[in-house]
Design a protein around this motif. Structure first.
Motif, short mmCIF file in Angstrom:
data_model
loop_
_atom_site.label_atom_id
_atom_site.label_comp_id
_atom_site.label_asym_id
_atom_site.label_seq_id
_atom_site.Cartn_x
_atom_site.Cartn_y
_atom_site.Cartn_z
N ILE A 6 0.84 -1.21 0.00
CA ILE A 6 0.00 0.00 0.00
C ILE A 6 0.87 1.25 0.00
O ILE A 6 0.64 2.19 -0.77
CB ILE A 6 -0.97 0.00 1.20
N ILE A 7 1.88 1.26 0.85
CA ILE A 7 2.77 2.43 0.93
C ILE A 7 3.51 2.63 -0.38
O ILE A 7 3.57 3.75 -0.91
CB ILE A 7 3.74 2.29 2.13
N LEU A 8 4.05 1.57 -0.93
CA LEU A 8 4.78 1.70 -2.20
C LEU A 8 3.85 2.10 -3.34
O LEU A 8 4.22 2.88 -4.22
CB LEU A 8 5.52 0.41 -2.53
N SER A 9 2.64 1.58 -3.35
CA SER A 9 1.68 1.92 -4.40
C SER A 9 1.19 3.35 -4.28
O SER A 9 0.79 3.96 -5.27
CB SER A 9 0.49 0.97 -4.35
N SER A 10 1.23 3.90 -3.08
CA SER A 10 0.74 5.27 -2.88
C SER A 10 1.56 6.29 -3.65
O SER A 10 1.09 7.40 -3.90
CB SER A 10 0.72 5.62 -1.39
N ARG A 11 2.76 5.93 -4.08
CA ARG A 11 3.57 6.88 -4.85
C ARG A 11 2.86 7.28 -6.13
O ARG A 11 3.09 8.35 -6.68
CB ARG A 11 4.95 6.30 -5.14
N TRP A 12 1.96 6.42 -6.64
CA TRP A 12 1.24 6.72 -7.87
C TRP A 12 0.25 7.88 -7.68
O TRP A 12 -0.19 8.49 -8.64
CB TRP A 12 0.55 5.48 -8.41
N LEU A 16 1.14 10.62 -6.57
CA LEU A 16 1.91 11.79 -6.99
C LEU A 16 1.66 12.15 -8.45
O LEU A 16 1.84 13.31 -8.85
CB LEU A 16 3.41 11.54 -6.78
N VAL A 17 1.25 11.19 -9.25
CA VAL A 17 0.98 11.45 -10.66
C VAL A 17 -0.05 12.57 -10.81
O VAL A 17 0.04 13.41 -11.71
CB VAL A 17 0.53 10.16 -11.38
N ILE A 18 -1.04 12.60 -9.89
CA ILE A 18 -2.05 13.66 -9.93
C ILE A 18 -1.38 15.03 -9.83
O ILE A 18 -1.73 15.96 -10.56
CB ILE A 18 -3.08 13.46 -8.80
N PHE A 19 -0.40 15.15 -8.95
CA PHE A 19 0.30 16.42 -8.77
C PHE A 19 1.10 16.78 -10.02
O PHE A 19 1.12 17.94 -10.45
CB PHE A 19 1.22 16.35 -7.55
N TYR A 20 1.77 15.79 -10.61
CA TYR A 20 2.57 16.06 -11.80
C TYR A 20 1.68 16.42 -12.99
O TYR A 20 2.03 17.29 -13.79
CB TYR A 20 3.51 14.90 -12.10
N SER A 56 10.73 26.60 -16.81
CA SER A 56 11.78 25.58 -16.73
C SER A 56 11.82 24.92 -15.37
O SER A 56 12.04 23.71 -15.26
CB SER A 56 13.15 26.21 -17.04
N LEU A 57 11.62 25.71 -14.33
CA LEU A 57 11.59 25.16 -12.97
C LEU A 57 10.43 24.17 -12.81
O LEU A 57 10.61 23.08 -12.26
CB LEU A 57 11.47 26.30 -11.95
N ILE A 58 9.26 24.54 -13.32
CA ILE A 58 8.11 23.63 -13.25
C ILE A 58 8.41 22.33 -13.98
O ILE A 58 8.17 21.24 -13.47
CB ILE A 58 6.85 24.31 -13.83
N LEU A 59 8.97 22.45 -15.18
CA LEU A 59 9.29 21.26 -15.98
C LEU A 59 10.31 20.37 -15.27
O LEU A 59 10.16 19.15 -15.20
CB LEU A 59 9.81 21.67 -17.36
N MET A 60 11.33 21.00 -14.72
CA MET A 60 12.38 20.25 -14.03
C MET A 60 11.80 19.49 -12.84
O MET A 60 12.11 18.31 -12.63
CB MET A 60 13.48 21.21 -13.58
N VAL A 61 10.95 20.14 -12.06
CA VAL A 61 10.35 19.49 -10.90
C VAL A 61 9.44 18.36 -11.35
O VAL A 61 9.45 17.28 -10.74
CB VAL A 61 9.59 20.52 -10.03
N MET A 62 8.68 18.58 -12.41
CA MET A 62 7.79 17.51 -12.91
C MET A 62 8.58 16.28 -13.32
O MET A 62 8.30 15.17 -12.88
CB MET A 62 7.02 18.00 -14.15
N ILE A 63 9.55 16.46 -14.19
CA ILE A 63 10.29 15.33 -14.73
C ILE A 63 11.13 14.65 -13.66
O ILE A 63 11.08 13.44 -13.48
CB ILE A 63 11.15 15.76 -15.93
N ALA A 64 11.89 15.45 -12.93
CA ALA A 64 12.78 14.87 -11.92
C ALA A 64 11.98 14.24 -10.78
O ALA A 64 12.33 13.18 -10.28
CB ALA A 64 13.74 15.92 -11.39
N GLY A 65 10.90 14.90 -10.37
CA GLY A 65 10.07 14.35 -9.31
C GLY A 65 9.44 13.03 -9.71
O GLY A 65 9.45 12.07 -8.95
N TYR A 66 8.91 12.97 -10.92
CA TYR A 66 8.32 11.73 -11.40
C TYR A 66 9.37 10.63 -11.46
O TYR A 66 9.14 9.52 -10.98
CB TYR A 66 7.69 11.94 -12.79
N GLU A 67 10.52 10.96 -12.02
CA GLU A 67 11.58 9.97 -12.18
C GLU A 67 12.12 9.49 -10.82
O GLU A 67 12.42 8.32 -10.64
CB GLU A 67 12.71 10.54 -13.03
#
Length: 166
Positions: free
Chosen positions: A11-17, A19-23, A71-82
């Motif tokens: 459940i905890i590991l699956s909860s990371r998904w 975050l997709v809503i935020f991205y 650029s900051l938004i893009l960087m946070v999106m991509i790096a955060g997702y990855e």
């Protein structure tokens, strides 16, 4: 008891998904910001023969500031997702243009971006200094210096942590 532990971990590991809503929200925010940028760009181009040099410099700084924020938004999106959700498939997406994407380097890149954005904002303020009180100028300068000092300390700590790991 072991099966309960495994369920909780899943459940905890699956909860990371979640975050997709935020991205995805950041993708939408970036699209809205692009519309805002286009509006500013059209405004600048329609006044290109009206603005004096100082107004044109301020307008260009506004466009540069918008590009840095995007650029900051893009960087946070991509790096955060990855870093926190899922690695990009090498065959589907090439994010090598971002360089190293671990959490430490992301913090440095975000801090550097914030300092750059703050610098441009402060330059815009200084170009219109007559519109601000001395106290407001002082506080804006102190806030910018706090960003700079924080970024430098963050970089220094990251360097120390890198030496400790090796």
């Amino acid at each position: 008891m072991k099966s309960l532990e495994l369920l909780v971990e899943r459940i905890i590991l699956s909860s990371r998904w979640l975050l997709v809503i935020f991205y995805l929200g950041l993708v939408a925010a970036l699209a809205v910001y692009a519309v805002s940028f286009l509006y500013k760009f059209v405004k600048v181009t329609s006044n290109v023969f009206v603005y004096d040099d100082a107004q044109m410099i301020l307008a260009m700084l506004g466009l540069i500031d918008a590009a840095l924020v995007a650029s900051l938004i893009l960087m946070v999106m991509i790096a955060g997702y990855e870093n926190f959700v899922s690695r990009f498939d090498e065959t589907d997406a090439d994010v090598s243009f971002l360089g190293k994407l671990d959490a430490g380097s992301l913090k440095i890149k975000v801090a550097s971006s914030i300092v750059a954005i703050s610098s441009i904002h402060l330059l815009q303020v200084f170009l219109n200094a007559q519109q601000y009180t001395d106290a407001k100028l002082m506080w804006l300068t102190l806030m910018h210096l706090a960003f700079v000092v924080s970024a430098v300390l963050l970089g220094f700590l990251e360097k120390i942590m890198g030496k400790l790991k090796s």
